[in-house]
Design an enzyme around this catalytic site. Structure first.
Site, PDB file in Angstrom:
ATOM      1  N   LYS A  78       0.870  -1.180   0.000  1.00 40.17           N
ATOM      2  CA  LYS A  78       0.000   0.000   0.000  1.00 40.17           C
ATOM      3  C   LYS A  78       0.901   1.223   0.000  1.00 40.17           C
ATOM      4  O   LYS A  78       2.020   1.177   0.508  1.00 40.17           O
ATOM      5  CB  LYS A  78      -0.864   0.006   1.267  1.00 40.17           C
ATOM      6  N   GLY A 180     -19.293   7.361  -1.164  1.00 40.25           N
ATOM      7  CA  GLY A 180     -18.336   7.644  -2.228  1.00 40.25           C
ATOM      8  C   GLY A 180     -18.335   6.519  -3.248  1.00 40.25           C
ATOM      9  O   GLY A 180     -19.383   5.954  -3.586  1.00 40.25           O
TER      10      GLY A 180
HETATM   11  P1  NAI Z   1     -14.299   7.708  -1.449  1.00 44.21           P
HETATM   12  O1  NAI Z   1     -13.321   8.758  -1.062  1.00 44.21           O
HETATM   13  O2  NAI Z   1     -14.795   7.623  -2.840  1.00 44.21           O
HETATM   14  O3  NAI Z   1     -15.606   7.790  -0.514  1.00 44.21           O
HETATM   15  C1  NAI Z   1     -15.561   7.964   0.861  1.00 44.21           C
HETATM   16  C2  NAI Z   1     -16.845   8.677   1.249  1.00 44.21           C
HETATM   17  O4  NAI Z   1     -16.927   8.734   2.664  1.00 44.21           O
HETATM   18  C3  NAI Z   1     -16.943  10.112   0.730  1.00 44.21           C
HETATM   19  O5  NAI Z   1     -18.196  10.340   0.139  1.00 44.21           O
HETATM   20  C4  NAI Z   1     -16.750  10.960   1.995  1.00 44.21           C
HETATM   21  O6  NAI Z   1     -17.405  12.206   1.923  1.00 44.21           O
HETATM   22  C5  NAI Z   1     -17.358  10.038   3.035  1.00 44.21           C
HETATM   23  N1  NAI Z   1     -16.935  10.285   4.406  1.00 44.21           N
HETATM   24  C6  NAI Z   1     -15.714  10.629   4.878  1.00 44.21           C
HETATM   25  N2  NAI Z   1     -15.753  10.739   6.210  1.00 44.21           N
HETATM   26  C7  NAI Z   1     -17.012  10.451   6.594  1.00 44.21           C
HETATM   27  C8  NAI Z   1     -17.676  10.384   7.841  1.00 44.21           C
HETATM   28  N3  NAI Z   1     -17.046  10.656   8.993  1.00 44.21           N
HETATM   29  N4  NAI Z   1     -18.980  10.035   7.887  1.00 44.21           N
HETATM   30  C9  NAI Z   1     -19.647   9.772   6.723  1.00 44.21           C
HETATM   31  N5  NAI Z   1     -19.071   9.826   5.509  1.00 44.21           N
HETATM   32  C10 NAI Z   1     -17.778  10.159   5.453  1.00 44.21           C
HETATM   33  O7  NAI Z   1     -13.622   6.329  -0.981  1.00 44.21           O
HETATM   34  P2  NAI Z   1     -14.024   4.865  -1.444  1.00 44.21           P
HETATM   35  O8  NAI Z   1     -13.187   4.486  -2.587  1.00 44.21           O
HETATM   36  O9  NAI Z   1     -15.497   4.747  -1.532  1.00 44.21           O
HETATM   37  O10 NAI Z   1     -13.492   4.008  -0.219  1.00 44.21           O
HETATM   38  C11 NAI Z   1     -14.243   3.933   0.994  1.00 44.21           C
HETATM   39  C12 NAI Z   1     -13.597   2.900   1.907  1.00 44.21           C
HETATM   40  O11 NAI Z   1     -13.550   1.635   1.237  1.00 44.21           O
HETATM   41  C13 NAI Z   1     -12.138   3.218   2.289  1.00 44.21           C
HETATM   42  O12 NAI Z   1     -11.919   2.744   3.590  1.00 44.21           O
HETATM   43  C14 NAI Z   1     -11.331   2.393   1.297  1.00 44.21           C
HETATM   44  O13 NAI Z   1     -10.048   2.079   1.772  1.00 44.21           O
HETATM   45  C15 NAI Z   1     -12.210   1.159   1.198  1.00 44.21           C
HETATM   46  N6  NAI Z   1     -12.020   0.389  -0.004  1.00 44.21           N
HETATM   47  C16 NAI Z   1     -12.232   0.957  -1.235  1.00 44.21           C
HETATM   48  C17 NAI Z   1     -12.100   0.189  -2.382  1.00 44.21           C
HETATM   49  C18 NAI Z   1     -12.446   0.731  -3.723  1.00 44.21           C
HETATM   50  O14 NAI Z   1     -12.560  -0.062  -4.684  1.00 44.21           O
HETATM   51  N7  NAI Z   1     -12.652   2.020  -3.879  1.00 44.21           N
HETATM   52  C19 NAI Z   1     -11.626  -1.195  -2.304  1.00 44.21           C
HETATM   53  C20 NAI Z   1     -11.521  -1.718  -0.962  1.00 44.21           C
HETATM   54  C21 NAI Z   1     -11.671  -0.922   0.137  1.00 44.21           C
END
Ligand code: NAI
Length: 360
Positions: A78, A180
């Site tokens: 990572k 997100g």
């Molecule tokens: P992203 O950045 O697209 O979305 C995250 C969302 O969470 C955003 O809409 C943000 O405004 C919201 N957010 C942040 N803090 C918050 C809070 N305190 N309360 C409510 N909402 C909050 O990130 P993504 O890609 O959706 O990833 C989300 C999680 O999933 C992360 O932990 C990431 O490591 C994990 N993940 C993502 C993968 C992927 O394919 N994108 C794969 C495996 C894990």
């Protein structure tokens, strides 16, 4: 670093500093036992360098476990880019990051994570071939989030089967924290199967869209996890299931996409003691890395990737059943299975391809 709790005999940790672009980054390679270390690049504004290092160490170990349980010919790695990064510097910093990845000669493969998207991977790919999640992949490729969400939905269905004794999720109430890439696609997947949704995000526009499109109910960002629902699905950042949250949860299950949801190792035991089903995060959020691996190894027909992602359902049932049979927390069982898989390595065609790629 060697004293950090999150240090777990990582093979290599690289601190990157590019004075010209201002890039400061950390690349952590936890294990290459099963193949090149693969895992996304996170861009985040950390309060301190120690916290950034801690995140890279924890997340890279998680990737080793995730890739092993998903039966991929990949080790775990990572990277984190220390933000904030101004829009004027972004391109140059990403190029410098690409150079740093390239210098590792295939021991680390990067892709998207929080704060970094497909256009960023395109820039990185101008400096290194050791990158996945690109637009012109042909077949499944580019943004991994929809595949992650598909896997999380399948994990939720498996959890529903064992917790509520039913194969479908119609009318089950699910609280999704974070809308997100993953959470936004997950609400679509869940709504299409009749689940009732409670949602929260720090971005009000995302909440509004989910409410409009899927008749979701908005919740406060402070206590969405304590909502009166059947399942909570953390899909924002990690460490949200603290001891206090675990003690107060009203849901009967936790199954979401965020990495490293359990704030401390004893939280898994707490959930187990309360009879709350926990689907280990790296088990059910592997859909994205399954797609990233398929794209990287050029085996990425959409049917094949979806079929591989769909295996998350039975794998989740297996972990839940073993945990029940041994009366142990699910995270303990999943960790043990992952460590066994790393020890046994991998003899698939991808392993051969990975070895060849690393030798080039
Ligand atoms: P992203 O950045 O697209 O979305 C995250 C969302 O969470 C955003 O809409 C943000 O405004 C919201 N957010 C942040 N803090 C918050 C809070 N305190 N309360 C409510 N909402 C909050 O990130 P993504 O890609 O959706 O990833 C989300 C999680 O999933 C992360 O932990 C990431 O490591 C994990 N993940 C993502 C993968 C992927 O394919 N994108 C794969 C495996 C894990």
């Amino acid at each position: 670093m060697f004293e950090f709790d999150s240090f777990d005999s990582h093979e290599k940790v690289v601190h990157v500093c590019d004075v010209k672009s201002g890039l400061r980054a950390i690349i952590a390679i936890h294990s290459t036992a099963r193949g090149p270390a693969a895992g996304g690049c996170r861009l985040w504004s950390y309060e301190s360098t120690s916290l950034a290092l801690n995140d890279a160490l924890r997340l890279s170990r998680g990737m080793s476990y995730k890739n092993a349980l998903a039966d991929l010919a990949l080790g775990g790695g990572k990277s984190v880019i220390l933000g904030p990064v101004s829009p004027e510097c972004r391109k140059e910093q990403l190029k410098a990051f690409g150079d740093a990845v390239n210098a590792l000669a295939g021991r680390y493969i990067t892709a998207e994570d929080v704060g970094v998207g497909v256009p960023d991977m395109e820039i990185i790919s101008t400096r290194t071939p050791f990158v996945s999640g690109l637009t012109d992949a042909g077949g499944a490729g580019g943004n991994p989030s929809p595949y992650t969400a598909r896997g999380v939905r399948l994990g939720i269905e498996a959890v529903a089967q064992r917790t509520f004794g039913r194969g479908d999720i119609a009318n089950l109430k699910v609280a999704v924290q974070g809308l997100g890439g993953v959470g936004g696609n997950l609400v679509r997947e869940l709504a299409a199967r009749g689940a009732r949704l409670v949602v929260a995000d720090i971005d009000p526009a995302r909440v509004e869209r989910a409410c409009d499109e899927y008749s979701a109910e908005p919740a406060s960002i402070d206590d969405i996890l304590l909502s009166d629902v059947d399942i909570v699905a953390p899909c924002a950042l990690g460490a949200v299931i603290t001891e206090s949250v675990a003690r107060q949860l009203r849901a009967r299950a936790v199954a979401g996409g965020a990495n490293n949801q359990l704030a401390t190792p004893n939280v898994g035991q707490l959930l187990h003691d309360r009879g709350i089903t926990y689907a280990p995060d790296y088990l059910i959020n592997a859909g994205g890395i399954i797609m990233v691996a398929a794209e990287y190894f050029a085996e990425n027909s959409a049917e094949r990737v979806n079929a591989d992602v769909d295996k998350i359902h039975n794998r989740t049932l297996d972990v839940l059943d073993r945990a029940k049979a041994e009366n142990l927390p699910t995270d303990v069982i999943a960790d043990r299975m992952a460590r066994d898989a790393i020890a046994n390595r991998c003899s698939s065609t991808q392993a051969v391809a990975a070895e060849t790629a690393a030798q080039v």
